[in-house]
Design a protein around this motif. Structure first.
Motif, PDB file in Angstrom:
ATOM      1  N   LEU A 190     -10.466  -7.903  -0.295  1.00  0.00           N
ATOM      2  CA  LEU A 190     -10.493  -7.988   1.162  1.00  0.00           C
ATOM      3  C   LEU A 190      -9.723  -6.837   1.788  1.00  0.00           C
ATOM      4  O   LEU A 190     -10.135  -6.266   2.805  1.00  0.00           O
ATOM      5  CB  LEU A 190      -9.889  -9.323   1.611  1.00  0.00           C
ATOM      6  CG  LEU A 190      -9.639  -9.501   3.116  1.00  0.00           C
ATOM      7  CD1 LEU A 190     -10.970  -9.619   3.856  1.00  0.00           C
ATOM      8  CD2 LEU A 190      -8.776 -10.730   3.380  1.00  0.00           C
ATOM      9  N   LEU A 191      -8.599  -6.467   1.183  1.00  0.00           N
ATOM     10  CA  LEU A 191      -7.730  -5.423   1.721  1.00  0.00           C
ATOM     11  C   LEU A 191      -8.131  -4.023   1.264  1.00  0.00           C
ATOM     12  O   LEU A 191      -7.452  -3.040   1.595  1.00  0.00           O
ATOM     13  CB  LEU A 191      -6.283  -5.705   1.305  1.00  0.00           C
ATOM     14  CG  LEU A 191      -5.695  -7.039   1.792  1.00  0.00           C
ATOM     15  CD1 LEU A 191      -4.359  -7.313   1.106  1.00  0.00           C
ATOM     16  CD2 LEU A 191      -5.545  -7.043   3.307  1.00  0.00           C
ATOM     17  N   ASN A 192      -9.222  -3.930   0.488  1.00  0.00           N
ATOM     18  CA  ASN A 192      -9.732  -2.651   0.000  1.00  0.00           C
ATOM     19  C   ASN A 192      -8.740  -1.956  -0.923  1.00  0.00           C
ATOM     20  O   ASN A 192      -8.519  -0.737  -0.853  1.00  0.00           O
ATOM     21  CB  ASN A 192     -10.123  -1.727   1.153  1.00  0.00           C
ATOM     22  CG  ASN A 192     -11.050  -0.610   0.715  1.00  0.00           C
ATOM     23  OD1 ASN A 192     -11.868  -0.805  -0.185  1.00  0.00           O
ATOM     24  ND2 ASN A 192     -10.932   0.553   1.334  1.00  0.00           N
ATOM     25  N   ALA A 193      -8.148  -2.746  -1.829  1.00  0.00           N
ATOM     26  CA  ALA A 193      -7.270  -2.225  -2.885  1.00  0.00           C
ATOM     27  C   ALA A 193      -6.179  -1.305  -2.351  1.00  0.00           C
ATOM     28  O   ALA A 193      -6.147  -0.107  -2.660  1.00  0.00           O
ATOM     29  CB  ALA A 193      -8.091  -1.514  -3.954  1.00  0.00           C
ATOM     30  N   PRO A 194      -5.249  -1.818  -1.539  1.00  0.00           N
ATOM     31  CA  PRO A 194      -4.197  -0.959  -0.969  1.00  0.00           C
ATOM     32  C   PRO A 194      -3.263  -0.403  -2.031  1.00  0.00           C
ATOM     33  O   PRO A 194      -3.049  -1.034  -3.074  1.00  0.00           O
ATOM     34  CB  PRO A 194      -3.460  -1.913  -0.022  1.00  0.00           C
ATOM     35  CG  PRO A 194      -3.675  -3.270  -0.615  1.00  0.00           C
ATOM     36  CD  PRO A 194      -5.065  -3.235  -1.175  1.00  0.00           C
ATOM     37  N   ALA A 195      -2.706   0.766  -1.768  1.00  0.00           N
ATOM     38  CA  ALA A 195      -1.809   1.429  -2.722  1.00  0.00           C
ATOM     39  C   ALA A 195      -0.348   1.057  -2.499  1.00  0.00           C
ATOM     40  O   ALA A 195       0.429   1.012  -3.454  1.00  0.00           O
ATOM     41  CB  ALA A 195      -1.971   2.944  -2.636  1.00  0.00           C
ATOM     42  N   ARG A 196       0.039   0.795  -1.252  1.00  0.00           N
ATOM     43  CA  ARG A 196       1.438   0.516  -0.942  1.00  0.00           C
ATOM     44  C   ARG A 196       1.558  -0.649   0.027  1.00  0.00           C
ATOM     45  O   ARG A 196       0.654  -0.902   0.824  1.00  0.00           O
ATOM     46  CB  ARG A 196       2.135   1.758  -0.376  1.00  0.00           C
ATOM     47  CG  ARG A 196       2.312   2.851  -1.423  1.00  0.00           C
ATOM     48  CD  ARG A 196       3.113   4.046  -0.939  1.00  0.00           C
ATOM     49  NE  ARG A 196       3.302   4.986  -2.029  1.00  0.00           N
ATOM     50  CZ  ARG A 196       4.349   4.988  -2.852  1.00  0.00           C
ATOM     51  NH1 ARG A 196       5.328   4.125  -2.677  1.00  0.00           N
ATOM     52  NH2 ARG A 196       4.432   5.864  -3.849  1.00  0.00           N
ATOM     53  N   CYS A 197       2.702  -1.329  -0.050  1.00  0.00           N
ATOM     54  CA  CYS A 197       2.986  -2.428   0.869  1.00  0.00           C
ATOM     55  C   CYS A 197       3.497  -1.863   2.192  1.00  0.00           C
ATOM     56  O   CYS A 197       3.752  -0.659   2.306  1.00  0.00           O
ATOM     57  CB  CYS A 197       4.013  -3.378   0.249  1.00  0.00           C
ATOM     58  SG  CYS A 197       5.712  -2.745   0.281  1.00  0.00           S
ATOM     59  N   PRO A 198       3.672  -2.692   3.228  1.00  0.00           N
ATOM     60  CA  PRO A 198       4.143  -2.179   4.528  1.00  0.00           C
ATOM     61  C   PRO A 198       5.506  -1.488   4.472  1.00  0.00           C
ATOM     62  O   PRO A 198       5.838  -0.694   5.340  1.00  0.00           O
ATOM     63  CB  PRO A 198       4.208  -3.450   5.394  1.00  0.00           C
ATOM     64  CG  PRO A 198       3.247  -4.388   4.766  1.00  0.00           C
ATOM     65  CD  PRO A 198       3.326  -4.118   3.299  1.00  0.00           C
ATOM     66  N   HIS A 199       6.298  -1.799   3.440  1.00  0.00           N
ATOM     67  CA  HIS A 199       7.622  -1.187   3.314  1.00  0.00           C
ATOM     68  C   HIS A 199       7.597   0.089   2.477  1.00  0.00           C
ATOM     69  O   HIS A 199       8.631   0.689   2.211  1.00  0.00           O
ATOM     70  CB  HIS A 199       8.602  -2.191   2.703  1.00  0.00           C
ATOM     71  CG  HIS A 199       8.698  -3.471   3.472  1.00  0.00           C
ATOM     72  ND1 HIS A 199       8.012  -4.615   3.104  1.00  0.00           N
ATOM     73  CD2 HIS A 199       9.364  -3.787   4.603  1.00  0.00           C
ATOM     74  CE1 HIS A 199       8.257  -5.580   3.968  1.00  0.00           C
ATOM     75  NE2 HIS A 199       9.084  -5.108   4.887  1.00  0.00           N
ATOM     76  N   GLY A 200       6.392   0.485   2.025  1.00  0.00           N
ATOM     77  CA  GLY A 200       6.258   1.739   1.297  1.00  0.00           C
ATOM     78  C   GLY A 200       6.338   1.639  -0.210  1.00  0.00           C
ATOM     79  O   GLY A 200       6.266   2.663  -0.899  1.00  0.00           O
ATOM     80  N   SER A 201       6.479   0.432  -0.759  1.00  0.00           N
ATOM     81  CA  SER A 201       6.572   0.279  -2.210  1.00  0.00           C
ATOM     82  C   SER A 201       5.190   0.269  -2.846  1.00  0.00           C
ATOM     83  O   SER A 201       4.242  -0.308  -2.295  1.00  0.00           O
ATOM     84  CB  SER A 201       7.307  -1.028  -2.555  1.00  0.00           C
ATOM     85  OG  SER A 201       8.636  -0.999  -2.070  1.00  0.00           O
ATOM     86  N   LEU A 202       5.081   0.881  -4.018  1.00  0.00           N
ATOM     87  CA  LEU A 202       3.806   0.997  -4.712  1.00  0.00           C
ATOM     88  C   LEU A 202       3.340  -0.368  -5.213  1.00  0.00           C
ATOM     89  O   LEU A 202       4.139  -1.157  -5.730  1.00  0.00           O
ATOM     90  CB  LEU A 202       3.943   1.955  -5.889  1.00  0.00           C
ATOM     91  CG  LEU A 202       2.651   2.412  -6.565  1.00  0.00           C
ATOM     92  CD1 LEU A 202       1.862   3.330  -5.644  1.00  0.00           C
ATOM     93  CD2 LEU A 202       2.958   3.120  -7.875  1.00  0.00           C
TER      94      LEU A 202
END
Length: 238
Positions: free
Chosen positions: A117-129
């Motif tokens: 659903l999120l299109n395989a995001p690379a990082r969380c909102p806080h910038g962590s991988l």
């Protein structure tokens, strides 16, 4: 020990290990907000279950089994943070605590659907991988393509983001995060599956990453490097 508590301890130990190499009792106690005596008891339980190696008065390190579980929970936590921020528009200050409540109840099927659903995001909102999933796929296309069921089998080899390799360390590309467009962009750079690469150096503050591949050095944006996961090839070169 309840599974939820077990996972919280493993997550905390993983975080501390990544910064300090060993998780001391006092640091774990501060992280999970309990008394040091409670941490000692928990570490003994985790050691008996094979999740940590614990030495009294020194601290704990994760076993491969413990690290695998900790990374799985951490991946779910960060996916949930993206969902809470981007889809539900929860304020960034609150998403961590909300994700902590939800991460322990997420099934494998729901985790996969959420990532898709999120299109395989690379990082969380806080910038962590965000870690790669443990499904036996070479790229996210197998899950992102509409109408295809995600593979159920899990890969056996450990994967590391290429950006976490030490300077001089080599790895073989085993997984590329993202859709066919991402795969094509990396292919154009010569960064294809089963290719051996070596991390030369990485700039601080998510700056460019220099990678050696096929006797060529590439300086690539950190955001692009986030999509590349490798199986490490032993010790770093001199």
């Amino acid at each position: 020990m309840a599974s939820e508590q077990l996972e919280e301890y493993l997550e905390s130990i993983l975080d501390i290990e990544e910064k300090h190499g060993i998780a001391r009792t006092s640091a774990i106690a501060k992280c999970v907000k309990v008394a040091p005596a409670s941490v000692t008891e928990a570490l003994q339980v985790l050691s008996d279950k094979g999740f940590v190696k614990y030495e009294p008065y020194k601290g704990a390190t994760l076993t491969e089994q413990g690290r695998e579980m900790a990374r799985k929970v951490k991946r779910r936590h960060r996916l949930l943070e993206v969902f809470l921020t981007d889809v539900l528009h929860i304020t960034r200050e609150n998403v961590h605590d909300e994700a902590c409540k939800m991460e322990h109840t997420l099934s494998d099927e729901t985790e996969c659907a959420l990532c898709k659903l999120l299109n395989a995001p690379a990082r969380c909102p806080h910038g962590s991988l965000i870690e790669a999933c443990d499904r036996k796929v070479e790229s996210c296309s197998a899950c992102l393509d509409e109408g295809q069921a995600p593979p159920a089998s899990a890969r056996k080899e450990p994967l590391l983001p290429v950006t976490t390799l030490a300077p001089g360390q080599k790895g073989t590309i085993a997984f590329i995060r993202g859709d066919t467009g991402v795969v094509q962009r990396l292919t154009d750079l010569g960064l294809t599956l089963k290719t051996e690469v070596q991390l030369v150096r990485k700039a601080p503050l998510l700056g460019p990453v220099e990678i050696a591949v096929r006797k060529t050095r590439l300086a690539i944006d950190h955001a692009i490097a986030d999509h590349i996961f490798v199986t490490p090839c032993g010790e770093k070169s001199k």
